[in-house]
Design a protein around this motif. Structure first.
Motif, PDB file in Angstrom:
ATOM      1  N   GLY A 333       0.793  -1.228   0.000  1.00 42.16           N
ATOM      2  CA  GLY A 333       0.000   0.000   0.000  1.00 42.16           C
ATOM      3  C   GLY A 333       0.820   1.269   0.000  1.00 42.16           C
ATOM      4  O   GLY A 333       0.266   2.366   0.096  1.00 42.16           O
ATOM      5  N   ARG A 334       2.142   1.154  -0.135  1.00 45.99           N
ATOM      6  CA  ARG A 334       3.003   2.331  -0.129  1.00 45.99           C
ATOM      7  C   ARG A 334       3.081   2.885  -1.555  1.00 45.99           C
ATOM      8  O   ARG A 334       4.065   2.701  -2.268  1.00 45.99           O
ATOM      9  N   ALA A 335       2.015   3.563  -1.963  1.00 39.83           N
ATOM     10  CA  ALA A 335       1.849   3.925  -3.363  1.00 39.83           C
ATOM     11  C   ALA A 335       2.875   4.946  -3.839  1.00 39.83           C
ATOM     12  O   ALA A 335       3.368   4.856  -4.972  1.00 39.83           O
ATOM     13  N   GLU A 336       3.192   5.936  -3.012  1.00 39.94           N
ATOM     14  CA  GLU A 336       4.162   6.953  -3.429  1.00 39.94           C
ATOM     15  C   GLU A 336       5.523   6.317  -3.704  1.00 39.94           C
ATOM     16  O   GLU A 336       6.172   6.620  -4.712  1.00 39.94           O
ATOM     17  N   GLU A 337       5.945   5.450  -2.813  1.00 40.25           N
ATOM     18  CA  GLU A 337       7.223   4.754  -2.983  1.00 40.25           C
ATOM     19  C   GLU A 337       7.191   3.873  -4.227  1.00 40.25           C
ATOM     20  O   GLU A 337       8.150   3.831  -5.011  1.00 40.25           O
ATOM     21  N   ARG A 492       0.334  -6.139   4.839  1.00 37.37           N
ATOM     22  CA  ARG A 492      -0.796  -5.824   3.951  1.00 37.37           C
ATOM     23  C   ARG A 492      -1.747  -4.835   4.635  1.00 37.37           C
ATOM     24  O   ARG A 492      -2.928  -5.080   4.836  1.00 37.37           O
ATOM     25  N   THR A 493      -1.203  -3.672   4.985  1.00 38.39           N
ATOM     26  CA  THR A 493      -1.960  -2.664   5.723  1.00 38.39           C
ATOM     27  C   THR A 493      -3.154  -2.161   4.934  1.00 38.39           C
ATOM     28  O   THR A 493      -4.241  -1.957   5.485  1.00 38.39           O
ATOM     29  N   LEU A 494      -2.969  -1.945   3.640  1.00 35.41           N
ATOM     30  CA  LEU A 494      -4.059  -1.446   2.808  1.00 35.41           C
ATOM     31  C   LEU A 494      -5.214  -2.443   2.766  1.00 35.41           C
ATOM     32  O   LEU A 494      -6.376  -2.064   2.932  1.00 35.41           O
ATOM     33  N   LEU A 520     -14.381   1.563  12.057  1.00 37.58           N
ATOM     34  CA  LEU A 520     -14.000   2.729  11.256  1.00 37.58           C
ATOM     35  C   LEU A 520     -12.761   3.404  11.842  1.00 37.58           C
ATOM     36  O   LEU A 520     -11.879   3.859  11.106  1.00 37.58           O
ATOM     37  N   THR A 521     -12.693   3.452  13.170  1.00 32.05           N
ATOM     38  CA  THR A 521     -11.508   4.031  13.821  1.00 32.05           C
ATOM     39  C   THR A 521     -10.259   3.237  13.481  1.00 32.05           C
ATOM     40  O   THR A 521      -9.214   3.803  13.132  1.00 32.05           O
ATOM     41  N   LEU A 522     -10.364   1.907  13.556  1.00 32.54           N
ATOM     42  CA  LEU A 522      -9.222   1.056  13.207  1.00 32.54           C
ATOM     43  C   LEU A 522      -8.845   1.210  11.748  1.00 32.54           C
ATOM     44  O   LEU A 522      -7.652   1.290  11.400  1.00 32.54           O
ATOM     45  N   ALA A 523      -9.845   1.274  10.878  1.00 32.76           N
ATOM     46  CA  ALA A 523      -9.580   1.444   9.442  1.00 32.76           C
ATOM     47  C   ALA A 523      -8.844   2.747   9.182  1.00 32.76           C
ATOM     48  O   ALA A 523      -7.888   2.795   8.401  1.00 32.76           O
ATOM     49  N   ASN A 528      -4.315   5.865   7.488  1.00 32.16           N
ATOM     50  CA  ASN A 528      -3.555   7.101   7.650  1.00 32.16           C
ATOM     51  C   ASN A 528      -2.042   6.884   7.603  1.00 32.16           C
ATOM     52  O   ASN A 528      -1.278   7.841   7.494  1.00 32.16           O
ATOM     53  N   THR A 529      -1.611   5.633   7.701  1.00 34.71           N
ATOM     54  CA  THR A 529      -0.179   5.340   7.572  1.00 34.71           C
ATOM     55  C   THR A 529       0.233   5.228   6.105  1.00 34.71           C
ATOM     56  O   THR A 529       1.422   5.039   5.808  1.00 34.71           O
ATOM     57  N   LEU A 530      -0.734   5.339   5.195  1.00 28.75           N
ATOM     58  CA  LEU A 530      -0.480   5.225   3.764  1.00 28.75           C
ATOM     59  C   LEU A 530      -0.857   6.542   3.100  1.00 28.75           C
ATOM     60  O   LEU A 530      -1.990   6.719   2.647  1.00 28.75           O
ATOM     61  N   PRO A 531       0.040   7.517   3.057  1.00 25.80           N
ATOM     62  CA  PRO A 531      -0.295   8.875   2.609  1.00 25.80           C
ATOM     63  C   PRO A 531      -0.927   8.923   1.221  1.00 25.80           C
ATOM     64  O   PRO A 531      -0.392   8.354   0.270  1.00 25.80           O
ATOM     65  N   GLY A 532      -2.080   9.591   1.159  1.00 24.82           N
ATOM     66  CA  GLY A 532      -2.712   9.864  -0.131  1.00 24.82           C
ATOM     67  C   GLY A 532      -3.439   8.722  -0.781  1.00 24.82           C
ATOM     68  O   GLY A 532      -4.003   8.870  -1.871  1.00 24.82           O
ATOM     69  N   VAL A 533      -3.455   7.552  -0.153  1.00 27.83           N
ATOM     70  CA  VAL A 533      -4.003   6.359  -0.801  1.00 27.83           C
ATOM     71  C   VAL A 533      -5.525   6.289  -0.627  1.00 27.83           C
ATOM     72  O   VAL A 533      -6.048   6.531   0.456  1.00 27.83           O
ATOM     73  N   ASN A 534      -6.206   5.934  -1.711  1.00 26.13           N
ATOM     74  CA  ASN A 534      -7.648   5.713  -1.651  1.00 26.13           C
ATOM     75  C   ASN A 534      -8.020   4.589  -2.602  1.00 26.13           C
ATOM     76  O   ASN A 534      -7.355   4.376  -3.626  1.00 26.13           O
ATOM     77  N   THR A 535      -9.051   3.837  -2.247  1.00 20.77           N
ATOM     78  CA  THR A 535      -9.597   2.782  -3.102  1.00 20.77           C
ATOM     79  C   THR A 535     -11.112   2.761  -2.932  1.00 20.77           C
ATOM     80  O   THR A 535     -11.640   3.334  -1.973  1.00 20.77           O
ATOM     81  N   PRO A 536     -11.830   2.097  -3.850  1.00 22.49           N
ATOM     82  CA  PRO A 536     -13.287   2.005  -3.689  1.00 22.49           C
ATOM     83  C   PRO A 536     -13.712   1.425  -2.345  1.00 22.49           C
ATOM     84  O   PRO A 536     -14.701   1.873  -1.759  1.00 22.49           O
ATOM     85  N   ARG A 537     -12.996   0.418  -1.824  1.00 21.70           N
ATOM     86  CA  ARG A 537     -13.397  -0.180  -0.543  1.00 21.70           C
ATOM     87  C   ARG A 537     -13.047   0.708   0.645  1.00 21.70           C
ATOM     88  O   ARG A 537     -13.747   0.681   1.652  1.00 21.70           O
ATOM     89  N   LEU A 538     -11.975   1.474   0.550  1.00 14.82           N
ATOM     90  CA  LEU A 538     -11.711   2.429   1.621  1.00 14.82           C
ATOM     91  C   LEU A 538     -12.788   3.498   1.648  1.00 14.82           C
ATOM     92  O   LEU A 538     -13.135   4.026   2.706  1.00 14.82           O
ATOM     93  N   ALA A 539     -13.299   3.820   0.456  1.00 10.28           N
ATOM     94  CA  ALA A 539     -14.432   4.754   0.316  1.00 10.28           C
ATOM     95  C   ALA A 539     -14.161   6.089   0.991  1.00 10.28           C
ATOM     96  O   ALA A 539     -15.039   6.669   1.622  1.00 10.28           O
ATOM     97  N   ARG A 540     -12.949   6.551   0.846  1.00 11.87           N
ATOM     98  CA  ARG A 540     -12.640   7.883   1.347  1.00 11.87           C
ATOM     99  C   ARG A 540     -12.887   8.898   0.231  1.00 11.87           C
ATOM    100  O   ARG A 540     -13.111   8.535  -0.924  1.00 11.87           O
ATOM    101  N   ALA A 541     -12.880  10.166   0.575  1.00 13.94           N
ATOM    102  CA  ALA A 541     -13.121  11.205  -0.426  1.00 13.94           C
ATOM    103  C   ALA A 541     -12.125  12.330  -0.225  1.00 13.94           C
ATOM    104  O   ALA A 541     -11.832  12.725   0.911  1.00 13.94           O
TER     105      ALA A 541
END
Length: 603
Positions: A333-337, A492-494, A520-523, A528-541
């Motif tokens: 999940g370390r997308a920037e790297e 496999r944090t993501l 949700l708190t655990l998620a 938050n340890t994976l800067p900038g990352v989003n996916t459909p299942r994370l469902a962040r905006a």
């Protein structure tokens, strides 16, 4: 300001601490290790410390046997020392009086070249308490006796400057060459220089001047030498290991990655490994690496297995090596790297691509860019993958095709992703690749193409290793938190955050708000340890200026940083009730229900 280097932070801190306490500092290092640069940086950092005068001087070997020769230089700053050769006691008294109110920080580079008389006088100055010494030493056996005695004193900080590490060399070369240097070039210069700072810079200068360093895809890349031997023709031992490597990968794909991994480890002790050249050994290493990635345990679990390898003499293709690192970072999940590493690998394959991995690397990069919602970059990389050789990556092609699904979904829509997914699934079934089937179904679930764990769990039924075990464990909701904890500990944090995020939505839909809040708190903590990352299942905006008012943006920025309504109200001079109103309207526009689902807008 001289550049801070990562490996030297602790030594720098120890030296500054000693100087604040006005204790002598002696720095040891091999010639070329960067002692002089380190001492100059230290001088800049502590100049003005305790209102001291600062003098930086260098010992000269040619003057080492001349009595008080060093003070010929020092007396230029302190005339009181001009008569030291005829009246050392008087000079010491006058100097002590001069430095009583404003102490001296004296930095001496190459202290082994100071004459014995000057060294004895300097240590007397230290004993008077008006002078603090910093000495750099390349050859401790040649130190004057007074400095050797000084080093033995308990209050002297004797510190070692080690050779450069990779991160040091990368920072140094990026600054020296005024541009990003490809990781393989950094590694080459570092190994050739054996960690010596001066030699790293000299080799880079030589490569630049001879045209061997060239800008490709935004990186300075080291061009291959034309006389490098070809590795196309394999000996029988190499061919045997290459064939075994392919069998390992196929065994992992068939659903037994654990068995493939164990077989690969056993082969490292075999006669086949001993008989092979670096070409065959690298093939087995990569096959074993992929089996480990498929098995699902954390990469650190296998470190001991590789400790004895002579990595400097294993002729690993740098593009492939960077691609493997990019794939690992993406998996975790370390997308920037991952995107950075994939870009560096592509800068190498733009020069030559003997292993036909360019398309495979592009698929990794596209998936990483999609996680970061950098769709312009993702589209360019997806096009590079789809327009490249249809066999790029060879045995790794199934991984490349799976990775491309997320970009296809983001850029071309769900229907296109479903069509590609179903074709890949049919192909995996026809080849008996049960692990690939499981991974495809997991990917489809992550993208929202299938909505239940059931298909993923069923596909994992016969798959060995951590992945299969963890997916099977998902059939028991009571063990959800234990399962994702193990998944996170395996790197496999993501994936863990996605499962928790979906679990929170499921719990909320069933009316269990307490469980939903906990999940949700655990998620959020994991995501938050994976800067900038989003996916459909994370469902962040992401905060979207086109959807939100300026005030809603201000409130969301603070909320995304973890501030409470009361804290936001105080910062923005609003009432907590007004803050809540802005948040609720923003949630509705962004289609989220909680501040923990908000991401900052793109930089």
């Amino acid at each position: 300001m001289w550049r801070e280097l990562p490996s030297r932070k602790s030594v720098e801190l120890d030296a500054i601490t000693a100087l604040r306490e006005q204790r002598p500092v002696m720095l040891h290092g091999e010639p070329g290790s960067g002692l002089t640069s380190f001492a100059k940086r230290l001088t800049e950092l502590v100049s003005g410390l305790n209102e001291q005068n600062t003098v930086f001087l260098t010992g000269r070997k040619a003057l080492k046997n001349t009595e008080y020769a060093f003070f010929g230089v020092l007396s230029g700053s302190f005339p009181e020392l001009a008569s030291i050769t005829t009246d050392p006691v008087g000079a010491l008294a006058r100097f002590s009086s001069r430095t009583a109110s404003r102490k001296l920080l004296c930095v001496i580079d190459r202290a082994e070249n100071i004459d014995e008389s000057s060294a004895a006088f300097l240590t007397q100055m230290v004993e008077l308490g008006n002078t603090t010494l910093v000495l750099t030493v390349n050859h401790a056996e040649s130190l004057p006796e007074a400095f050797t005695d000084l080093a033995a004193q308990s209050n002297t900080a004797v510190l070692e400057i080690d050779k450069l590490i990779f991160d040091d060399a990368k920072i140094l070369l990026n600054e020296h060459l005024s541009g990003p240097v490809n990781a393989s070039a950094v590694d080459h210069f570092l190994r050739e220089a054996k960690g010596h700072m001066a030699t790293v810079v000299a080799l880079a200068n030589e490569a630049l001047n001879t045209g061997q360093l060239e800008l490709r895809e935004g990186y300075l890349v080291l061009l291959p030498r034309p006389e490098e031997p070809s590795t196309d023709a394999l000996g029988s031992a190499d061919a045997k290991l290459s064939q075994i490597s392919a069998q390992l990968i196929n065994r992992a794909y068939a659903g037994d990655p654990l068995g493939a991994l164990e077989e690969g480890f056993a082969l490292f002790e075999s006669q086949a490994w001993q008989d092979a050249t670096t070409v065959g050994r690298v093939g087995l290493l990569f096959g074993t690496y992929l089996a480990g990635l498929c098995e699902g345990s954390h990469e650190f679990s296998y470190d001991k297995t590789f400790e004895g390898f002579d990595w400097d003499h294993l002729d690993i293709d740098h593009a492939t090596f960077l691609a493997s690192k990019a794939l690992t970072a993406l998996e975790y999940g370390r997308a920037e790297e991952s995107l950075e590493l994939a870009s560096q690998a592509l800068s190498l394959t733009s020069i030559q691509d003997p292993l036909d991995v360019n398309g495979f690397i592009a698929a990794i990069g596209a998936a990483a860019a999609t996680l970061l919602e950098d769709y312009e970059r993702a589209e360019a990389l997806l096009n590079l993958f789809e327009n490249g050789l249809p066999h790029s990556g060879h045995l790794l092609r199934p991984e490349a095709e799976r990775l491309a699904l997320s970009s296809i979904h983001a850029l071309k829509g769900a229907d296109a992703a479903i069509e590609r997914y179903e074709n890949l699934l049919t192909e995996a079934y026809s080849r008996g690749q049960q692990f690939i089937v499981m991974r495809l179904k997991h990917e489809a679930w992550r993208l929202g193409l299938i909505n239940s764990f059931d298909e993923m769990i069923e596909s994992a039924e016969t798959v060995t290793g951590q992945f299969g075990e963890l997916f099977r464990a998902l059939q028991n909701p009571k063990h959800l938190e234990d399962t994702v904890t193990t998944m996170h500990s395996n790197g496999r944090t993501l994936y863990a955050a996605e499962i928790l995020s979906q679990g929170a939505r499921d719990a909320k839909a069933s009316g269990d708000r307490i469980l939903s809040e906990n999940l949700l708190t655990l998620a959020a903590q994991l995501a938050n340890t994976l800067p900038g990352v989003n996916t459909p299942r994370l469902a962040r905006a992401r905060i979207d200026p086109d959807l939100l008012t300026p005030r809603e943006i201000e409130v969301c920025v603070q909320a995304a940083a973890g501030l409470s309504n009361a804290e936001i109200a105080e910062i923005l001079f609003l009432s907590p009730r007004t803050v809540e109103g802005h948040l609720q309207r923003a949630y509705a526009k962004l289609k989220v229900s909680d501040r923990r689902q908000i991401l900052p807008e793109h930089a």
